[in-house]
Design an enzyme around this catalytic site. Sequence first.
Site, PDB file in Angstrom:
ATOM      1  N   HIS A 161       0.839  -1.208   0.000  1.00  0.00           N
ATOM      2  CA  HIS A 161       0.000   0.000   0.000  1.00  0.00           C
ATOM      3  C   HIS A 161       0.874   1.258   0.000  1.00  0.00           C
ATOM      4  O   HIS A 161       0.590   2.218  -0.721  1.00  0.00           O
ATOM      5  CB  HIS A 161      -0.877   0.050   1.256  1.00  0.00           C
ATOM      6  CG  HIS A 161      -1.915  -1.012   1.374  1.00  0.00           C
ATOM      7  ND1 HIS A 161      -2.077  -1.770   2.512  1.00  0.00           N
ATOM      8  CD2 HIS A 161      -2.870  -1.441   0.513  1.00  0.00           C
ATOM      9  CE1 HIS A 161      -3.082  -2.619   2.349  1.00  0.00           C
ATOM     10  NE2 HIS A 161      -3.569  -2.447   1.132  1.00  0.00           N
TER      11      HIS A 161
ATOM     12  N   LYS B 211     -17.797  -5.609   8.867  1.00  0.00           N
ATOM     13  CA  LYS B 211     -16.629  -6.430   8.532  1.00  0.00           C
ATOM     14  C   LYS B 211     -15.716  -6.572   9.748  1.00  0.00           C
ATOM     15  O   LYS B 211     -15.349  -5.566  10.370  1.00  0.00           O
ATOM     16  CB  LYS B 211     -15.873  -5.776   7.359  1.00  0.00           C
ATOM     17  CG  LYS B 211     -14.947  -6.726   6.641  1.00  0.00           C
ATOM     18  CD  LYS B 211     -14.425  -6.099   5.350  1.00  0.00           C
ATOM     19  CE  LYS B 211     -13.172  -6.802   4.862  1.00  0.00           C
ATOM     20  NZ  LYS B 211     -12.533  -6.099   3.755  1.00  0.00           N
TER      21      LYS B 211
ATOM     22  N   ARG C  17      -2.009  -6.175  -8.259  1.00  0.00           N
ATOM     23  CA  ARG C  17      -0.856  -7.062  -8.075  1.00  0.00           C
ATOM     24  C   ARG C  17      -0.777  -8.157  -9.128  1.00  0.00           C
ATOM     25  O   ARG C  17       0.307  -8.627  -9.461  1.00  0.00           O
ATOM     26  CB  ARG C  17      -0.918  -7.721  -6.690  1.00  0.00           C
ATOM     27  CG  ARG C  17      -0.643  -6.782  -5.552  1.00  0.00           C
ATOM     28  CD  ARG C  17      -1.023  -7.391  -4.231  1.00  0.00           C
ATOM     29  NE  ARG C  17      -2.463  -7.636  -4.177  1.00  0.00           N
ATOM     30  CZ  ARG C  17      -3.131  -8.009  -3.105  1.00  0.00           C
ATOM     31  NH1 ARG C  17      -2.498  -8.214  -1.975  1.00  0.00           N
ATOM     32  NH2 ARG C  17      -4.435  -8.193  -3.151  1.00  0.00           N
TER      33      ARG C  17
ATOM     34  N   SER D  28      -2.719  -7.617   3.283  1.00  0.00           N
ATOM     35  CA  SER D  28      -3.052  -7.416   4.700  1.00  0.00           C
ATOM     36  C   SER D  28      -3.456  -8.737   5.336  1.00  0.00           C
ATOM     37  O   SER D  28      -3.103  -9.015   6.490  1.00  0.00           O
ATOM     38  CB  SER D  28      -4.200  -6.413   4.845  1.00  0.00           C
ATOM     39  OG  SER D  28      -3.823  -5.165   4.342  1.00  0.00           O
TER      40      SER D  28
END
Length: 159
Positions: free
Chosen positions: A16, A40, A89, A127
């Site tokens: 990030h 979440k 990515r 993450s």
Amino acid sequence: MNAVYPGSFDPVTLGHMDIIHRAANISERLTVAILNNPAKKSMFTVDERIEMLRHACQVLPNVEVVSFRGMLAEFVRGIDSQVVIKGVRNHRDFEYENQMAQFNKMLNSNLETLFLPASTALSLISSSAVKEIATLGGDVSKMIPQNVYNKILQKLSRV
Ligand code: PNS
């Protein structure tokens, strides 16, 4: 260009941070926007994520870190921006982000999504991998900023 870089950032990784540095370099102003989604489950609270990101971005004068709720397309409209930046990515990221970009365009026709390819050396970092490896006792020090590493160790009570 006033751009928005949105995400969960639970927690922010070096992947990030690479996108933030590069996006800040091509923007007049970059707003890093943390989604506040109480539905979440997250490792870090939104306030903790804001604090970690602000600390990691303190050397970047044109970057601000905020949180938002609800739809990204509305948030971007509300701050008078029209550009969303996403890091990509691999082909799975591209397929997902391309779909998101189409939805966001339907919701706000002024909005353009720009994709920045992840730097090769950082393209494995996520993450969720950071959280899993750290929880299992593995070394994540090369995947996240130093202040985030300290915070994870604190959270997992290893200091
Ligand atoms: O870091 P993440 O979890 O991949 O970030 C995803 C994020 C926050 C960018 C995405 O979930 C989002 O934009 N959520 C806001 C809700 C929204 O606008 N949904 C409609 C888009 S299809």
